[in-house]
Scaffold this motif. Sequence first.
Motif, PDB file in Angstrom:
ATOM      1  N   SER A 120      85.999  85.975  18.440  1.00  0.00           N
ATOM      2  CA  SER A 120      86.988  86.456  17.470  1.00  0.00           C
ATOM      3  C   SER A 120      88.375  86.233  18.035  1.00  0.00           C
ATOM      4  O   SER A 120      88.576  86.271  19.256  1.00  0.00           O
ATOM      5  N   ASN A 121      89.335  86.019  17.136  1.00  0.00           N
ATOM      6  CA  ASN A 121      90.734  86.015  17.570  1.00  0.00           C
ATOM      7  C   ASN A 121      91.300  87.420  17.572  1.00  0.00           C
ATOM      8  O   ASN A 121      92.415  87.637  18.051  1.00  0.00           O
ATOM      9  N   ARG A 127      91.323  84.054   5.747  1.00  0.00           N
ATOM     10  CA  ARG A 127      92.679  83.553   5.536  1.00  0.00           C
ATOM     11  C   ARG A 127      93.566  84.630   4.900  1.00  0.00           C
ATOM     12  O   ARG A 127      93.159  85.309   3.951  1.00  0.00           O
ATOM     13  N   PHE A 133      93.870  80.264   8.216  1.00  0.00           N
ATOM     14  CA  PHE A 133      92.645  79.561   8.567  1.00  0.00           C
ATOM     15  C   PHE A 133      91.446  80.207   7.885  1.00  0.00           C
ATOM     16  O   PHE A 133      91.394  81.419   7.717  1.00  0.00           O
ATOM     17  N   GLY A 134      90.479  79.365   7.512  1.00  0.00           N
ATOM     18  CA  GLY A 134      89.277  79.874   6.876  1.00  0.00           C
ATOM     19  C   GLY A 134      89.474  80.127   5.394  1.00  0.00           C
ATOM     20  O   GLY A 134      90.540  79.871   4.820  1.00  0.00           O
ATOM     21  N   PHE A 222      83.628  81.962  13.580  1.00  0.00           N
ATOM     22  CA  PHE A 222      84.958  82.028  14.187  1.00  0.00           C
ATOM     23  C   PHE A 222      85.671  80.686  14.078  1.00  0.00           C
ATOM     24  O   PHE A 222      85.092  79.644  14.346  1.00  0.00           O
ATOM     25  N   SER A 223      86.954  80.708  13.709  1.00  0.00           N
ATOM     26  CA  SER A 223      87.740  79.491  13.517  1.00  0.00           C
ATOM     27  C   SER A 223      88.271  78.959  14.845  1.00  0.00           C
ATOM     28  O   SER A 223      89.024  79.632  15.539  1.00  0.00           O
ATOM     29  N   ARG A 225      90.389  76.553  15.066  1.00  0.00           N
ATOM     30  CA  ARG A 225      91.830  76.393  14.855  1.00  0.00           C
ATOM     31  C   ARG A 225      92.541  77.732  15.020  1.00  0.00           C
ATOM     32  O   ARG A 225      93.674  77.789  15.502  1.00  0.00           O
ATOM     33  N   GLY A 226      91.863  78.804  14.649  1.00  0.00           N
ATOM     34  CA  GLY A 226      92.431  80.131  14.863  1.00  0.00           C
ATOM     35  C   GLY A 226      92.574  80.457  16.333  1.00  0.00           C
ATOM     36  O   GLY A 226      93.519  81.142  16.744  1.00  0.00           O
ATOM     37  N   HIS A 247      77.876  82.387  17.764  1.00  0.00           N
ATOM     38  CA  HIS A 247      78.560  83.676  17.656  1.00  0.00           C
ATOM     39  C   HIS A 247      78.022  84.732  18.620  1.00  0.00           C
ATOM     40  O   HIS A 247      78.579  85.819  18.705  1.00  0.00           O
TER      41      HIS A 247
END
Length: 275
Positions: A120-121, A127, A133-134, A222-223, A225-226, A247
Amino acid sequence: MTLLEVADGIRLDVQDVGAGPPVVLVPGVGMTHAVFDRQVRVLAAAGHRVVCVDQRGHGASDKPFDGYGLDVLAGDLAAVLAALDLRDTTVVGWSLGAQVALRLTVDGEPRIGRLVLVSSNGVAAARTDAFPFGATADALLPGLLAAEHADRLDARRAGLTMSFGSPPDPDVVTWLLHLSLRMPSWTSLAISETLLRSCSADRLDKLRVPTLQIYGTQDPVFSMRGAAWLRERIPGLRSVVLDGCGHYPMLERPDEFDRALLDFLRDVPQGLSSK
């Protein structure tokens, strides 16, 4: 099992093992501290007091019909830290647990000295205007809620299976499904809303503790890019990227996951974590 009262009479299942600098483990949606069994043993053997907190609605914790907002969940975690008088604590949040841990940290909880975000970020899971993102919560939630309503068993089994970076052992999925089914449908619906509609992007400039992010390259939740976006916004953020992992890094890459935690704890010793 210890049931610890946090707010409004709600009791959380809290596991407290070992002695030494404290590490608190916070699981994600539907999961309990059982997923961290190996990490509890490894961290305690390395000289840490390891506390696991099953969030409200999960495991043996109380399951109110409502009251699952992110600030409520963060308040529950703060109450546990205070009740156990934990100081200079390393909080390890996985998935939703990372969003809870980040929110509490950026809101200035003085008992947190280090933060670990797993899969997770910690900022957002969908988004938003501030996190680009997402898919949006509006796009994701109707299908999730309809599947939970129509066939809770099948929906959760499918969600667990697709969360791994490679096809998981069916016995592992069955075990995780048993853990997940301890979360009632009303909690699942409310927690899904919290997971996908919460965003802490506007508070990131308040993050003042050393932070580690651990994630897998094949995480479908989970992204990636994030993750890059987060590194740009948190100076000094440490990242451990697990190739081919999904995950569940504590199950898919346990050796690397344990090593990442222990290295972070060693490199940022107790008493030197806060800026």
